[in-house]
Design an enzyme around this catalytic site. Structure first.
Site, short mmCIF file in Angstrom:
data_model
loop_
_atom_site.label_atom_id
_atom_site.label_comp_id
_atom_site.label_asym_id
_atom_site.label_seq_id
_atom_site.Cartn_x
_atom_site.Cartn_y
_atom_site.Cartn_z
N ASN A 115 1.18 -1.37 -0.15
CA ASN A 115 -0.41 0.24 0.09
C ASN A 115 1.33 1.05 0.23
O ASN A 115 2.16 1.52 0.59
CB ASN A 115 -1.19 -0.19 1.57
CG ASN A 115 -1.72 0.83 1.36
OD1 ASN A 115 -2.66 1.57 0.07
ND2 ASN A 115 -2.09 1.81 2.35
N HIS A 117 1.11 5.15 1.10
CA HIS A 117 0.27 6.15 2.30
C HIS A 117 0.48 7.78 2.30
O HIS A 117 1.59 7.65 2.38
CB HIS A 117 -0.16 5.60 3.69
CG HIS A 117 -0.48 6.23 4.35
ND1 HIS A 117 -2.27 6.58 4.52
CD2 HIS A 117 -0.46 7.45 5.30
CE1 HIS A 117 -2.42 7.30 5.67
NE2 HIS A 117 -1.08 7.71 5.86
N SER A 144 4.86 7.16 2.37
CA SER A 144 5.51 6.39 3.32
C SER A 144 4.32 4.44 2.02
O SER A 144 3.31 4.62 1.44
CB SER A 144 4.94 5.96 4.14
OG SER A 144 5.28 6.31 5.28
N ASP A 153 -2.77 1.35 8.26
CA ASP A 153 -1.58 1.61 7.84
C ASP A 153 -0.81 1.53 9.27
O ASP A 153 0.57 1.95 9.20
CB ASP A 153 -1.68 3.11 8.03
CG ASP A 153 -2.94 3.44 7.17
OD1 ASP A 153 -2.81 3.08 5.86
OD2 ASP A 153 -3.65 4.43 7.36
#
Length: 221
Positions: A115, A117, A144, A153
């Site tokens: 992912n 973020h 990030s 997260d």
């Protein structure tokens, strides 16, 4: 598909909810030869996501699975997992996929889901990160890339890029500068993964067999 199979490219499945600018960055990296992989599907939970058009223009199969058609988060995630698995992905790439994923779903793809973020994690988890850093009077912001774990997260961060917060910044201007960095570091991290250099073991990211005790810092310009 094995990442060690030299006769076939690693499969990526990309999940989106919106414009798909990071999807476009991956498509560009593939087309320019920077990233040796293929995107076998782009899946969105929103039929109006512009990223679906980006995928179609690149001749990538698309699918829409609306979370509104399911009675629970668990039911949606089960259906999404089934759809993803039909493509046998080596890596699932979250590129602006605006859904909180259930622990069972995340565990199914443990070590093979990334992912991106828009904050310097662990700062500003969740949404509205640009607004929050401006409200706090922060002097630095960033983005990030991390492995996805059941903690929102909260997975091991692999790489970050920092940008200064300017006195004149608005949410829009800050987001634009952050997005420029996103398009650099996300393809790089995906490249490390498909090359077999980046792994997750015991909730620890490793690159070339070395534990990443702190995120790799991309020097933005």
């Amino acid at each position: 598909m094995s990442l060690n199979n030299t006769t076939a490219l690693p499969n990526l499945v990309v999940l989106i909810s919106g414009s798909g600018s990071n999807l476009q960055a991956l498509i560009k990296a593939i087309h320019t030869g920077r990233l040796a992989a293929r995107i076998t599907a782009v899946i969105s939970n929103r039929a109006d996501a512009y990223g679906l058009q980006r995928a179609a223009e690149a001749d990538i199969p698309t699918a829409v699975l609306s979370h509104q058609d399911f009675a629970s988060r668990e039911a949606f995630d089960q259906a999404l997992q089934q759809r993803i698995d039909t493509y046998q992905p080596d890596l699932v790439v979250l590129a602006g996929f605006m859904r909180i994923l259930t622990p069972d779903f995340v565990r199914h793809y443990e070590g093979r889901m990334l992912n991106i973020h828009p904050s310097l994690l662990p700062l500003y988890k969740g949404i509205h990160t640009h607004r929050r850093v401006l409200e706090d009077g922060g002097h630095e912001h960033g983005v990030s890339v991390h492995f996805v774990t059941p903690e929102l997260d909260g997975g091991p961060v692999i790489m970050q890029a920092k940008v200064p917060v300017l006195p004149s910044d608005t949410e829009t201007s800050l987001a634009q500068r952050i997005q420029t960095q996103e398009h650099v570091i996300y393809p790089q991290v995906v490249k490390w993964f498909v090359e077999g250099r980046l792994k997750l073991a015991n909730n620890q990211a490793t690159l070339d067999g070395n534990a990443l005790t702190r995120p790799i810092q991309h020097l933005s310009v």
